[in-house]
Design an enzyme around this catalytic site. Structure first.
Site, PDB file in Angstrom:
ATOM      1  CD  GLU A  87      -2.369  -1.344   2.302  1.00 48.88           C
ATOM      2  OE1 GLU A  87      -3.819  -1.388   2.430  1.00 48.88           O
ATOM      3  OE2 GLU A  87      -2.287  -0.815   3.720  1.00 48.88           O
ATOM      4  CB  SER A 231       9.773   4.048  15.015  1.00 52.20           C
ATOM      5  OG  SER A 231       9.893   4.514  13.860  1.00 52.20           O
ATOM      6  CB  CYS A 350       1.230   4.871  11.450  1.00 56.28           C
ATOM      7  SG  CYS A 350       1.532   6.203  10.335  1.00 56.28           S
TER       8      CYS A 350
HETATM    9  N1  SAH Z   1       9.307   0.204   9.972  1.00 55.57           N
HETATM   10  C1  SAH Z   1       9.807   1.896   9.610  1.00 55.57           C
HETATM   11  C2  SAH Z   1       8.785   2.412   9.157  1.00 55.57           C
HETATM   12  C3  SAH Z   1       7.112   2.357   8.927  1.00 55.57           C
HETATM   13  S1  SAH Z   1       6.942   2.223  10.404  1.00 55.57           S
HETATM   14  C4  SAH Z   1       9.687   2.686  11.393  1.00 55.57           C
HETATM   15  O1  SAH Z   1       8.686   1.587  11.637  1.00 55.57           O
HETATM   16  O2  SAH Z   1       9.811   2.762  11.053  1.00 55.57           O
HETATM   17  C5  SAH Z   1       6.049   3.810  10.065  1.00 55.57           C
HETATM   18  C6  SAH Z   1       5.588   4.802  11.617  1.00 55.57           C
HETATM   19  O3  SAH Z   1       4.475   4.219  12.175  1.00 55.57           O
HETATM   20  C7  SAH Z   1       6.362   3.945  12.416  1.00 55.57           C
HETATM   21  O4  SAH Z   1       7.079   5.398  13.142  1.00 55.57           O
HETATM   22  C8  SAH Z   1       5.866   3.308  12.994  1.00 55.57           C
HETATM   23  O5  SAH Z   1       5.649   3.545  14.617  1.00 55.57           O
HETATM   24  C9  SAH Z   1       4.159   4.161  13.384  1.00 55.57           C
HETATM   25  N2  SAH Z   1       3.028   2.911  13.208  1.00 55.57           N
HETATM   26  C10 SAH Z   1       3.269   1.773  13.862  1.00 55.57           C
HETATM   27  N3  SAH Z   1       2.604   1.265  14.213  1.00 55.57           N
HETATM   28  C11 SAH Z   1       1.621   2.025  14.524  1.00 55.57           C
HETATM   29  C12 SAH Z   1      -0.081   2.697  15.238  1.00 55.57           C
HETATM   30  N4  SAH Z   1      -0.758   1.073  15.960  1.00 55.57           N
HETATM   31  N5  SAH Z   1      -0.289   3.725  15.390  1.00 55.57           N
HETATM   32  C13 SAH Z   1       0.297   4.696  15.537  1.00 55.57           C
HETATM   33  N6  SAH Z   1       1.893   4.591  14.975  1.00 55.57           N
HETATM   34  C14 SAH Z   1       2.160   3.119  14.539  1.00 55.57           C
END
Ligand code: SAH
Ligand code: SF4
Length: 375
Positions: A87, A231, A350
């Site tokens: 996506e 992250s 996210c």
């Molecule tokens: N794998 C990489 C990039 C993709 S995730 C990473 O983890 O940085 C992108 C962002 O979305 C990350 O900061 C992650 O922590 C956040 N994210 C993942 N699941 C989430 C959720 N359920 N609610 C809010 N943010 C979330």
């Protein structure tokens, strides 16, 4: 089929067809400046050339399965040639004119995927529940941007000043861990940042990582013209490896050293991403630890209210807890923002990417289990 972004193949084609070099420039401009994704629409190239190009080259190397929209986002579900789904999400940031009080589109951010799903396994992330299927290649990654820009062109047309609406910011925050696929993401950077192509500044392209040593080390060494988000989600090893299971192998102490090295070599600030989960990582003592960890570092903390999901049993922090956390970290002289939630309605936010795929796979598992007990 060759990729249109394969310079050698394009150069061979140019020589074979005895084309002047400016023809290649026209082709690149058609895609990267005029956001055309169909050779037939490149009318300045001539009919024969268009048909020869079509026989040998492709621009978008995947299919489009579905497009879902709400007033804040558009979510594209793509399908690769080998049948994998991934996506990308467009986010529409709006701005209310203080005089007329009319809300207008201000800028557009595109969130792209770098892997089909993910192996890091963060407990709060739907993509992480799916496991890793494959690394995406350069053209699949770049294709998301090219497709999205064409979509925006058709949806919004021109701005009041007659310039075009385009993707203004690109974040590698869709599915996957970009620094586990660094070789393929790095070869997209020239297309995103060079003025011959999209020409986005380094502030407008952000790679977000959960913290992977080899990918980070390579990234720091290359010092590409893009921004880095880490992250972090927790200020100590124990809590972090509970939230980010792969954090067992990539320890927070070493990751913080790598962040310092990055700041030293690039001169850039690091954006720390911190998903706020009720009673997991949002307590005041954790905020104090976070403040202490980030103070005296070139850092900005971005708090992301956890996007809830029926597939995961966690809750979003309360607004009061988020405010308190922010205040505490700020008292350590660290700048903090709270991310605006976008796309929750269409499960485009996210950590919600892959929700439909997860629902499907859970349904299948349940059906198989049921069939097993009935047999
Ligand atoms: N794998 C990489 C990039 C993709 S995730 C990473 O983890 O940085 C992108 C962002 O979305 C990350 O900061 C992650 O922590 C956040 N994210 C993942 N699941 C989430 C959720 N359920 N609610 C809010 N943010 C979330
Ligand atoms: Fe992977 Fe990022 Fe999701 Fe963690 S948050 S599982 S690293 S996509």
């Amino acid at each position: 089929m060759h990729s249109l972004f394969d310079h050698e193949k394009l150069e061979a084609f140019r020589k074979e067809h005895k084309l002047q070099p400016y023809r290649i420039r026209q082709l690149q401009n058609a895609v990267f400046k005029n956001h055309i994704i169909d050779f037939d629409e490149m009318t300045n190239l001539g009919k024969d050339l268009r048909s020869d190009l079509k026989k040998e080259f492709e621009i978008i190397p995947f299919g489009v399965k579905t497009i879902k929209e709400d007033d804040e986002t558009t979510k594209f579900l793509f399908e690769s040639k080998d049948g994998q789904v991934f996506e990308a999400v467009l986010m529409y940031h709006k701005h209310t004119d203080p005089q007329t009080k009319i809300e207008k589109l201000n800028r557009i951010t595109l969130c792209i995927s770098s892997q089909v799903w993910c192996s890091v396994g963060c407990i709060f992330c739907v993509t992480g529940k799916l496991g890793l299927k494959k690394n995406m290649n350069r053209d699949e990654i770049l294709g998301q941007v090219i497709y999205a820009n064409n979509y925006i062109k058709n949806k919004f047309g021109k701005k009041e000043d007659w310039s075009r609406w385009t993707v203004r910011n690109i974040v590698f925050m869709g599915m996957g861990e970009p620094l586990m696929n660094y070789d393929q993401i790095k070869v997209t950077f020239p297309f995103l940042t060079s003025t011959d192509y999209y020409g986005l500044s380094s502030k407008r392209v952000t790679v977000s990582t959960s913290g992977i040593y080899p990918g980070l080390e390579a990234f720091i060494k290359d010092n590409p013209p893009v921004s880095l988000a880490f992250s972090i989600h927790a200020p100590n090893q124990e809590l972090r490896e509970h939230l980010v299971p792969m954090g067992k192998f990539y320890k927070l102490d070493r990751l913080m050293e790598l962040m310092d090295e990055y700041v030293e070599t690039s001169g850039n600030k690091v954006f720390y991403e911190y998903v706020m989960i009720n009673n997991e990582n949002d307590m005041p003592e954790i905020a104090h630890q976070t403040g202490k960890l980030l103070q005296n570092r070139y850092a900005h903390l971005n708090l992301i209210p956890y996007n809830q999901n029926p597939a995961i049993q966690l809750e979003e922090s309360t607004p009061a807890a988020i405010k308190k956390f922010k205040d505490i970290v700020e008292s350590y002289n660290v700048t903090v923002t709270v991310r605006q939630n976008m796309g929750r309605k269409e499960k485009s936010a996210c950590g919600q990417l892959g929700y439909d795929a997860l629902k499907e796979s859970l349904k299948k598992k349940l059906e198989t289990a049921k069939a097993g007990t009935e047999a």
